[in-house]
Scaffold this motif. Structure first.
Motif, mmCIF file in Angstrom:
data_model
loop_
_atom_site.group_PDB
_atom_site.id
_atom_site.type_symbol
_atom_site.label_atom_id
_atom_site.label_comp_id
_atom_site.label_asym_id
_atom_site.label_seq_id
_atom_site.Cartn_x
_atom_site.Cartn_y
_atom_site.Cartn_z
ATOM 1 N N THR A 94 0.957 -1.065 -0.006
ATOM 2 C CA THR A 94 0.074 0.233 0.039
ATOM 3 C C THR A 94 0.928 1.186 -0.209
ATOM 4 O OG1 THR A 94 -1.643 0.890 0.841
ATOM 5 C CG2 THR A 94 0.210 -0.187 2.475
ATOM 6 N N PHE A 95 0.520 2.872 -0.518
ATOM 7 C CA PHE A 95 0.964 3.244 -1.021
ATOM 8 C C PHE A 95 0.854 4.134 0.810
ATOM 9 C CE2 PHE A 95 0.911 2.790 -4.836
ATOM 10 C CZ PHE A 95 2.000 3.062 -5.354
ATOM 11 N N GLY A 96 -0.820 3.520 1.291
ATOM 12 C CA GLY A 96 -0.857 4.746 2.293
ATOM 13 C C GLY A 96 -0.232 4.467 3.726
ATOM 14 N N PRO A 97 -1.038 5.161 4.991
ATOM 15 C CA PRO A 97 -0.105 4.845 6.013
ATOM 16 C C PRO A 97 -0.340 3.197 6.792
ATOM 17 C CG PRO A 97 -2.669 5.670 6.490
ATOM 18 C CD PRO A 97 -1.924 5.737 4.553
ATOM 19 N N ILE A 98 0.552 3.160 8.151
ATOM 20 C CA ILE A 98 0.374 1.340 8.556
ATOM 21 C C ILE A 98 -1.127 1.676 10.009
ATOM 22 C CG2 ILE A 98 1.098 -0.518 8.848
ATOM 23 C CD1 ILE A 98 3.209 0.172 6.874
ATOM 24 N N LEU A 99 -2.137 0.772 10.041
ATOM 25 C CA LEU A 99 -2.029 1.312 11.221
ATOM 26 C C LEU A 99 -1.234 -0.059 12.352
ATOM 27 C CD1 LEU A 99 -5.537 1.318 9.962
ATOM 28 C CD2 LEU A 99 -4.354 3.182 10.966
ATOM 29 N N LEU A 100 -1.003 0.370 13.373
ATOM 30 C CA LEU A 100 -0.614 -0.660 14.183
ATOM 31 C C LEU A 100 -1.746 -0.691 15.276
ATOM 32 C CD1 LEU A 100 1.919 -2.548 14.751
ATOM 33 C CD2 LEU A 100 2.217 -0.459 13.462
ATOM 34 N N TYR A 101 -2.185 -1.932 15.298
ATOM 35 C CA TYR A 101 -3.259 -1.901 16.301
ATOM 36 C C TYR A 101 -2.605 -2.744 17.845
ATOM 37 C CZ TYR A 101 -7.127 -3.658 18.920
ATOM 38 O OH TYR A 101 -8.113 -4.527 19.056
ATOM 39 N N PRO A 102 -2.405 -2.744 18.633
ATOM 40 C CA PRO A 102 -1.358 -3.069 19.860
ATOM 41 C C PRO A 102 -2.343 -4.226 20.546
ATOM 42 C CG PRO A 102 -1.309 -0.881 20.220
ATOM 43 C CD PRO A 102 -2.444 -0.901 19.487
ATOM 44 N N PHE A 103 -1.826 -5.181 20.629
ATOM 45 C CA PHE A 103 -3.068 -6.391 21.594
ATOM 46 C C PHE A 103 -2.286 -6.161 22.082
ATOM 47 C CE2 PHE A 103 -4.663 -11.030 21.582
ATOM 48 C CZ PHE A 103 -5.920 -10.730 21.767
ATOM 49 N N PHE A 104 -2.262 -5.335 23.168
ATOM 50 C CA PHE A 104 -2.354 -5.067 24.837
ATOM 51 C C PHE A 104 -3.211 -5.229 25.613
ATOM 52 C CE2 PHE A 104 2.074 -4.797 22.216
ATOM 53 C CZ PHE A 104 2.467 -5.435 22.906
ATOM 54 N N MET A 105 -2.908 -5.186 27.355
ATOM 55 C CA MET A 105 -4.017 -4.673 27.691
ATOM 56 C C MET A 105 -4.349 -3.778 28.932
ATOM 57 S SD MET A 105 -5.671 -7.490 27.188
ATOM 58 C CE MET A 105 -7.535 -7.308 27.796
ATOM 59 N N ALA A 106 -3.156 -3.185 28.590
ATOM 60 C CA ALA A 106 -2.945 -1.550 28.497
ATOM 61 C C ALA A 106 -1.744 -0.802 28.173
ATOM 62 C CB ALA A 106 -2.409 -1.663 29.783
ATOM 63 N N PRO A 107 -2.278 -0.058 27.934
ATOM 64 C CA PRO A 107 -1.056 1.153 27.070
ATOM 65 C C PRO A 107 -0.129 0.867 28.470
ATOM 66 C CG PRO A 107 -2.557 2.862 28.322
ATOM 67 C CD PRO A 107 -3.253 0.978 28.278
ATOM 68 N N CYS A 120 3.299 5.253 10.703
ATOM 69 C CA CYS A 120 3.193 4.233 10.876
ATOM 70 C C CYS A 120 2.198 5.038 12.021
ATOM 71 C CB CYS A 120 3.099 3.770 11.659
ATOM 72 S SG CYS A 120 4.190 1.790 10.395
ATOM 73 N N ARG A 121 0.585 4.680 12.128
ATOM 74 C CA ARG A 121 -0.498 5.469 13.428
ATOM 75 C C ARG A 121 -0.545 4.104 14.128
ATOM 76 N NH1 ARG A 121 -5.929 6.576 13.618
ATOM 77 N NH2 ARG A 121 -6.321 5.645 11.438
ATOM 78 N N VAL A 122 -0.157 4.288 15.477
ATOM 79 C CA VAL A 122 -0.687 3.201 16.410
ATOM 80 C C VAL A 122 -2.169 4.028 16.902
ATOM 81 C CG1 VAL A 122 0.240 3.001 19.060
ATOM 82 C CG2 VAL A 122 1.428 3.696 17.310
ATOM 83 N N LEU A 123 -2.971 2.735 17.093
ATOM 84 C CA LEU A 123 -4.144 2.731 17.724
ATOM 85 C C LEU A 123 -4.559 2.698 18.764
ATOM 86 C CD1 LEU A 123 -5.847 1.100 14.557
ATOM 87 C CD2 LEU A 123 -5.792 3.298 14.912
ATOM 88 N N PRO A 124 -5.350 3.112 20.009
ATOM 89 C CA PRO A 124 -5.393 1.984 21.424
ATOM 90 C C PRO A 124 -5.212 0.964 21.575
ATOM 91 C CG PRO A 124 -7.210 3.917 20.453
ATOM 92 C CD PRO A 124 -6.603 3.331 19.446
ATOM 93 N N VAL A 125 -4.686 0.439 22.457
ATOM 94 C CA VAL A 125 -4.909 -0.746 23.092
ATOM 95 C C VAL A 125 -6.274 -2.091 22.961
ATOM 96 C CG1 VAL A 125 -2.958 -0.125 24.487
ATOM 97 C CG2 VAL A 125 -4.985 -0.735 25.688
ATOM 98 N N PHE A 126 -6.182 -3.261 22.591
ATOM 99 C CA PHE A 126 -7.388 -3.629 22.385
ATOM 100 C C PHE A 126 -7.593 -4.045 23.967
ATOM 101 C CE2 PHE A 126 -8.026 -8.470 24.254
ATOM 102 C CZ PHE A 126 -9.473 -8.369 23.630
ATOM 103 N N GLY A 127 -7.212 -4.180 24.813
ATOM 104 C CA GLY A 127 -7.669 -3.727 26.526
ATOM 105 C C GLY A 127 -8.535 -2.610 27.425
ATOM 106 N N LEU A 128 -8.783 -1.681 26.128
ATOM 107 C CA LEU A 128 -9.108 -0.294 26.569
ATOM 108 C C LEU A 128 -10.413 -0.200 25.605
ATOM 109 C CD1 LEU A 128 -6.819 2.256 27.854
ATOM 110 C CD2 LEU A 128 -8.567 0.741 29.507
ATOM 111 N N GLU A 129 -11.139 -1.300 24.257
ATOM 112 C CA GLU A 129 -11.770 -1.511 23.254
ATOM 113 C C GLU A 129 -13.390 -0.771 24.416
ATOM 114 O OE1 GLU A 129 -11.762 -1.380 20.474
ATOM 115 O OE2 GLU A 129 -10.521 -2.755 19.881
ATOM 116 N N GLY A 130 -13.897 0.266 23.829
ATOM 117 C CA GLY A 130 -15.537 0.233 24.188
ATOM 118 C C GLY A 130 -15.841 -0.811 24.137
#
Length: 256
Positions: free
Chosen positions: A67-80, A101-111
């Motif tokens: 891809t030419f676009g940004p790379i999203l980073l999904y942290p599969f962690f319970m806490a930041p 790259c753009r880091v998204l919020p962590v898995f453990g805090l998913e709404g």
């Protein structure tokens, strides 16, 4: 790394700490990445870990050419905590991809996560043969002797679970700090559903929680780690899809 062979409009890497001796935890991560990729055919998705294989760098290399676009980073962690706030940004910088790259919020805090946990715990209570309203729900987190991120994330989810209701009592316990799971699990006699607030069966969690459960003299069941729930794959896919949509909107705004 170039995007000369770009075939996707967006890319994402699901990153976890990884377990050198924990093949099951790494397999859980790869499973979520595979199912997310099936749900999002227009997004190049890979899984990488900070310790073990496949490495974060290998996953980045895999998607960067697609891809030419940004790379999203999904942290599969319970806490930041340290790994999300320090180690991942450093690894991205060392790979020369920090700006892309753009880091998204962590898995453990998913709404939506507390609802998934509540529903899984209610089903576990049903299998135990006791109404959830007569059961204790015990959310077990890792905790830490030096930082509060893990405990705070666990307590935040427990607070959401209390608002959702359905159980006679909802408590937290930890592996590495007080209140310790060994103490909490035997301090109440009512039927208990134990939920592991972990992203997988790490060597520590896979041994300590089942051992503590075995010390309880009464009806008790363990759901296993939250990160292994099958509903998590779709949760991750939805988060990535929303982030991709947001990136597209931002790009369009910049052009206009």
């Amino acid at each position: 790394m170039s995007a000369g062979n770009a075939t996707h409009g967006a890319a994402a890497v699901i990153v976890a700490h990884g377990e050198r001796g924990g093949a099951r935890t790494n397999a859980i991560l790869r499973g979520h990445a595979g199912k997310a990729a099936e749900s999002l055919p227009g997004v190049a998705i890979a899984a990488g870990v900070l310790s073990g294989d496949p490495t974060l760098e290998a996953a980045l290399a895999e998607v960067a050419d697609k891809t030419f676009g940004p790379i999203l980073l999904y942290p599969f962690f319970m806490a930041p905590g340290y790994f999300v706030n320090v180690k991942i940004p450093k690894r991205l910088a060392d790979a020369g991809l920090a700006e892309r790259c753009r880091v998204l919020p962590v898995f453990g805090l998913e709404g939506p996560l507390p609802v998934i946990i509540r529903d899984k715990a209610v089903a576990a209570a049903r299998k135990l043969g006791t109404p959830a309203s007569e059961c204790r729900l015990l959310l077990v987190g890792h905790g830490s002797k030096v930082a509060r991120a893990s405990a705070e994330a666990t307590e935040a989810v427990a607070a959401c679970l209390r608002e959702l209701g359905g159980f006679s009592r909802i408590e937290t316990a930890f592996l590495e700090e007080a209140p310790f799971v060994d103490d909490v699990i035997t301090a109440d006699t009512r039927p208990t559903v134990v939920v592991g607030f972990f992203n997988g069966d790490g060597l520590h969690a896979a041994e300590d929680v089942p051992e503590a459960v075995g010390k309880f003299d009464g009806p008790i069941t363990y759901t296993g780690p939250v990160g292994a729930f099958p509903e998590v794959s779709q949760l991750i896919a939805k988060t990535i899809a929303a982030a991709v949509s947001g990136s597209d909107d931002q790009a369009a705004a910049a052009i206009l």
